[in-house]
Design a protein around this motif. Structure first.
Motif, mmCIF file in Angstrom:
data_model
loop_
_atom_site.group_PDB
_atom_site.id
_atom_site.type_symbol
_atom_site.label_atom_id
_atom_site.label_comp_id
_atom_site.label_asym_id
_atom_site.label_seq_id
_atom_site.Cartn_x
_atom_site.Cartn_y
_atom_site.Cartn_z
ATOM 1 N N GLY A 92 30.920 -20.998 56.692
ATOM 2 C CA GLY A 92 30.350 -21.429 57.959
ATOM 3 C C GLY A 92 28.953 -20.932 58.221
ATOM 4 N N GLU A 152 28.612 -28.526 54.237
ATOM 5 C CA GLU A 152 28.910 -27.314 54.992
ATOM 6 C C GLU A 152 29.085 -26.127 54.061
ATOM 7 O OE1 GLU A 152 32.206 -25.764 58.284
ATOM 8 O OE2 GLU A 152 32.233 -27.817 57.520
ATOM 9 N N VAL A 196 26.323 -24.774 65.161
ATOM 10 C CA VAL A 196 26.458 -25.158 63.753
ATOM 11 C C VAL A 196 26.854 -26.626 63.685
ATOM 12 C CG1 VAL A 196 27.653 -24.713 61.598
ATOM 13 C CG2 VAL A 196 27.127 -22.808 63.137
#
Length: 357
Positions: free
Chosen positions: A206, A202, A312
């Motif tokens: 973000g 990740e 996401v």
């Protein structure tokens, strides 16, 4: 490697492996000027794969040499490493960076591969002038493919393949490192595609589905790049941490098939120009009419552009990101002459780098 002009070469890129076994920090740390790392693999370290740096403090190196280890680094105490080269290096599944040039100048990173990093595959940070070329590399399955922070002047990213990361390319200014703001880097002939990876770590902020993100950068040039298939946005320019994004040139690229092709998100931005990018979507509306490259300078534009909304997916640990296939050997290895990193990067002919097909 503290000795100057060392050439560290593997006899086989895929079989000579510096393995951190998820227990050791940096794989290879180079502080000796004009030294070279080539034709080998560095994997499974808890900090970086290959680090080129003028930082000689072992405690700072253990923290990664950059970032929160200082606020910011004392550039007088740690002058930049002068002269470095990474060629035909495979760096994968290291915790932070694959190939990391920090507080280093007069270098080349070329024909290398980096994947599975929780920060970025290849990073160039805190140098001015950098006098560095990053060319013909492939980066994938990273949080960020190519990352530039407070790295400026005589800095070129040419003909790299940047695909299947969560974010493709970033060029940022911040106050964690010295020498801000970031400015005057050139990105030409890069293939920046499909950066929507659900198999990599990740990204810290973000970010996801972005081809190119410029945060507070100045006077950068993006020309003859292919930017497509990024679900949120193709190229995003935005203010960051008090640094306005200004005077960047985005010209003659092929930017299409992204969530939104071109985005400007800046409070009173001026001087950025967009021309001939084959884009179909922009945010805010009328962005490309605000002043094209070579026309009158862009008027101050209180822009609130946004990329497309995307889901996401969760990231994975750097330990479990996909392992790469075997990579090509350096031509003539292992018997070609050992050449230290002298006189780099040499003459840079940006005009010879084509737009990818």
């Amino acid at each position: 490697m503290k000795t100057e002009r060392v050439v560290l070469r593997g006899v086989d890129r895929n079989k000579v492996v510096v393995d951190g076994e998820f227990r050791r920090g940096n794989g290879i740390t180079v502080t000796g000027a004009q030294s070279v790392v080539e034709n080998l693999t560095v994997r499974n370290h808890l900090v970086n794969g290959v680090l080129f740096t003028g930082v000689t403090d072992s405690q700072l190196q253990a923290r990664g040499a950059g970032g929160a280890g200082y606020s910011p680094l004392d550039t007088a105490k740690f002058p930049p490493l002068k002269g470095f080269r990474a060629s035909y290096v495979t760096a994968h599944n290291n915790a932070l960076y694959g190939i990391y040039a920090f507080d280093a100048k007069d270098g080349v990173i070329e024909n290398s591969y980096a994947s599975g990093h929780a920060d970025s595959g290849i990073y160039v940070g805190q140098c001015r002038p950098c006098s560095t070329v990053v060319r013909h590399n492939t980066v994938e399955h990273n949080a960020v493919g190519l990352e530039v922070t407070n790295a400026s002047e005589n800095l070129y990213f040419l003909a790299n393949t940047v695909h299947r990361n969560r974010v493709g390319v970033t060029a940022n200014s911040n106050d964690l490192e010295a020498l801000g703001p970031q400015h005057a880097a050139v990105f030409t002939g890069n293939r920046i595609t499909d950066n929507n990876d659900d198999q990599g770590p990740e990204q810290a902020e973000g970010g996801f589905g972005i081809g190119v993100g410029v945060g507070g950068g100045l006077r950068n040039t993006f020309e003859r790049n292919l930017v497509t298939g990024n679900r949120s946005a193709g190229i995003v320019l935005q203010d960051l941490q008090g640094y306005p994004v200004r005077d960047n040139v985005v010209r003659g690229n092929r930017v299409h098939g992204n969530g939104v092709d071109l985005v400007l998100n800046a409070a009173g931005s001026a001087g950025n120009c967009f021309a001939g990018n084959a884009e179909r979507t922009v945010s805010p509306a009328g962005l490309t009419g605000a002043g094209g490259c070579g026309a009158a300078p862009e008027r101050a534009l209180a822009a609130k552009g946004r990329g497309a909304g995307v889901r996401v997916p969760p990231g994975v640990s750097f330990r479990s990101a996909p392992k790469p296939a075997a990579q090509p050997q350096a031509p003539g290895a292992p018997n070609r002459p050992a050449l230290p990193a002298v006189g780099l990067p040499g003459k840079v002919r940006v005009e010879d780098v084509p737009l990818p097909g």
